[in-house]
Scaffold this motif. Sequence first.
Motif, short mmCIF file in Angstrom:
data_model
loop_
_atom_site.label_atom_id
_atom_site.label_comp_id
_atom_site.label_asym_id
_atom_site.label_seq_id
_atom_site.Cartn_x
_atom_site.Cartn_y
_atom_site.Cartn_z
N THR A 1 -0.41 10.29 10.67
CA THR A 1 -0.90 11.64 10.40
C THR A 1 -2.36 11.65 10.83
N PRO A 2 -2.67 12.16 12.04
CA PRO A 2 -4.06 12.17 12.50
C PRO A 2 -4.83 13.37 11.93
N ILE A 3 -6.02 13.10 11.41
CA ILE A 3 -6.87 14.14 10.81
C ILE A 3 -8.30 13.92 11.30
N ASP A 4 -8.98 15.01 11.58
CA ASP A 4 -10.39 14.95 11.97
C ASP A 4 -11.15 14.19 10.87
N PRO A 5 -11.92 13.17 11.25
CA PRO A 5 -12.61 12.37 10.22
C PRO A 5 -13.63 13.17 9.41
N ASP A 6 -14.05 14.31 9.90
CA ASP A 6 -15.03 15.13 9.18
C ASP A 6 -14.39 16.23 8.33
N ASP A 7 -13.07 16.29 8.32
CA ASP A 7 -12.36 17.32 7.56
C ASP A 7 -11.96 16.77 6.19
N ALA A 8 -12.94 16.69 5.28
CA ALA A 8 -12.70 16.12 3.95
C ALA A 8 -11.56 16.81 3.19
N PRO A 9 -11.47 18.15 3.22
CA PRO A 9 -10.35 18.79 2.50
C PRO A 9 -8.98 18.36 3.04
N ALA A 10 -8.86 18.21 4.35
CA ALA A 10 -7.58 17.78 4.93
C ALA A 10 -7.24 16.35 4.51
N TRP A 11 -8.24 15.48 4.48
CA TRP A 11 -8.02 14.09 4.02
C TRP A 11 -7.59 14.10 2.56
N ARG A 12 -8.26 14.91 1.77
CA ARG A 12 -7.92 14.99 0.34
C ARG A 12 -6.46 15.41 0.18
N ILE B 1 -2.55 7.40 7.66
CA ILE B 1 -3.34 8.60 7.91
C ILE B 1 -4.57 8.10 8.65
N SER B 2 -4.74 8.55 9.88
CA SER B 2 -5.85 8.06 10.70
C SER B 2 -6.68 9.22 11.21
N SER B 3 -7.79 8.88 11.81
CA SER B 3 -8.60 9.93 12.43
C SER B 3 -7.92 10.38 13.72
N THR B 4 -8.49 11.40 14.32
CA THR B 4 -7.96 11.93 15.58
C THR B 4 -8.53 11.21 16.79
N ASP B 5 -9.16 10.05 16.57
CA ASP B 5 -9.66 9.25 17.68
C ASP B 5 -8.49 8.99 18.64
N ALA C 1 -3.99 15.21 2.35
CA ALA C 1 -3.09 14.19 2.89
C ALA C 1 -2.93 13.03 1.91
N VAL C 2 -4.03 12.63 1.27
CA VAL C 2 -3.97 11.53 0.30
C VAL C 2 -3.16 11.96 -0.91
N ILE C 3 -3.37 13.18 -1.38
CA ILE C 3 -2.60 13.68 -2.53
C ILE C 3 -1.11 13.72 -2.18
N ALA C 4 -0.78 14.21 -1.00
CA ALA C 4 0.62 14.28 -0.57
C ALA C 4 1.23 12.88 -0.47
N ALA C 5 0.48 11.93 0.10
CA ALA C 5 0.98 10.56 0.24
C ALA C 5 1.17 9.91 -1.14
N SER C 6 0.28 10.20 -2.05
CA SER C 6 0.35 9.62 -3.39
C SER C 6 1.50 10.20 -4.20
N ALA C 7 1.91 11.41 -3.89
CA ALA C 7 2.97 12.07 -4.64
C ALA C 7 4.37 11.60 -4.23
N ARG C 8 4.46 10.94 -3.06
CA ARG C 8 5.77 10.47 -2.60
C ARG C 8 6.29 9.36 -3.52
N GLU C 9 7.59 9.31 -3.63
CA GLU C 9 8.21 8.24 -4.39
C GLU C 9 7.97 6.91 -3.68
N ALA D 1 0.84 -1.20 0.00
CA ALA D 1 0.00 0.00 0.00
C ALA D 1 0.87 1.25 0.00
N THR D 2 0.39 2.28 -0.65
CA THR D 2 1.07 3.57 -0.60
C THR D 2 0.87 4.19 0.77
N VAL D 3 -0.34 4.05 1.31
CA VAL D 3 -0.69 4.60 2.61
C VAL D 3 -1.95 3.88 3.10
N LEU D 4 -2.08 3.72 4.41
CA LEU D 4 -3.32 3.20 5.00
C LEU D 4 -4.17 4.38 5.43
#
Length: 124
Positions: free
Chosen positions: A72-83, A56-60, A85-93, A29-32
């Motif tokens: 990388t904990p992110i509020d589960p309701d913060d869709a822009p932050a998840w987006r 990348i997990s929720s802030t639980d 974080a996923v873009i950043a993770a996908s851009a890594r080599e 996986a690139t990221v969980l």
Amino acid sequence: MLSHGALRANVEMLRGLADPYLRWMYEHATVLLYPSREEGFGLPVVEALAVGTPVISSTDPALVEVGGGHTTPIDPDDAPAWREAVIAASAREPEHHAPIVPGWLATREAVAERLVDRKSTRLN
């Protein structure tokens, strides 16, 4: 979160995988992504970190604790932050994953060492 149209079209939920297949998925996986709102322990987080997969997990609180600062904990309701974080993770080599958290044997040895150190300190 999966009700979001773009996600639904690009995310496949896998259930009931045998352990070897599940491990393969974690290792490749690139990221969980783990946006859980309520978690008892966070075993997927531990399993991913054990094979070196970024998380990348929720802030639980349970997930933040079990991640030990390696997620990388992110509020589960913060869709822009998840987006983002996923873009950043996908851009890594892509790179070979190395365990982020120690395996059971290393943990057992570290605990045994500390117990011996404490006992010898008390005896002196």
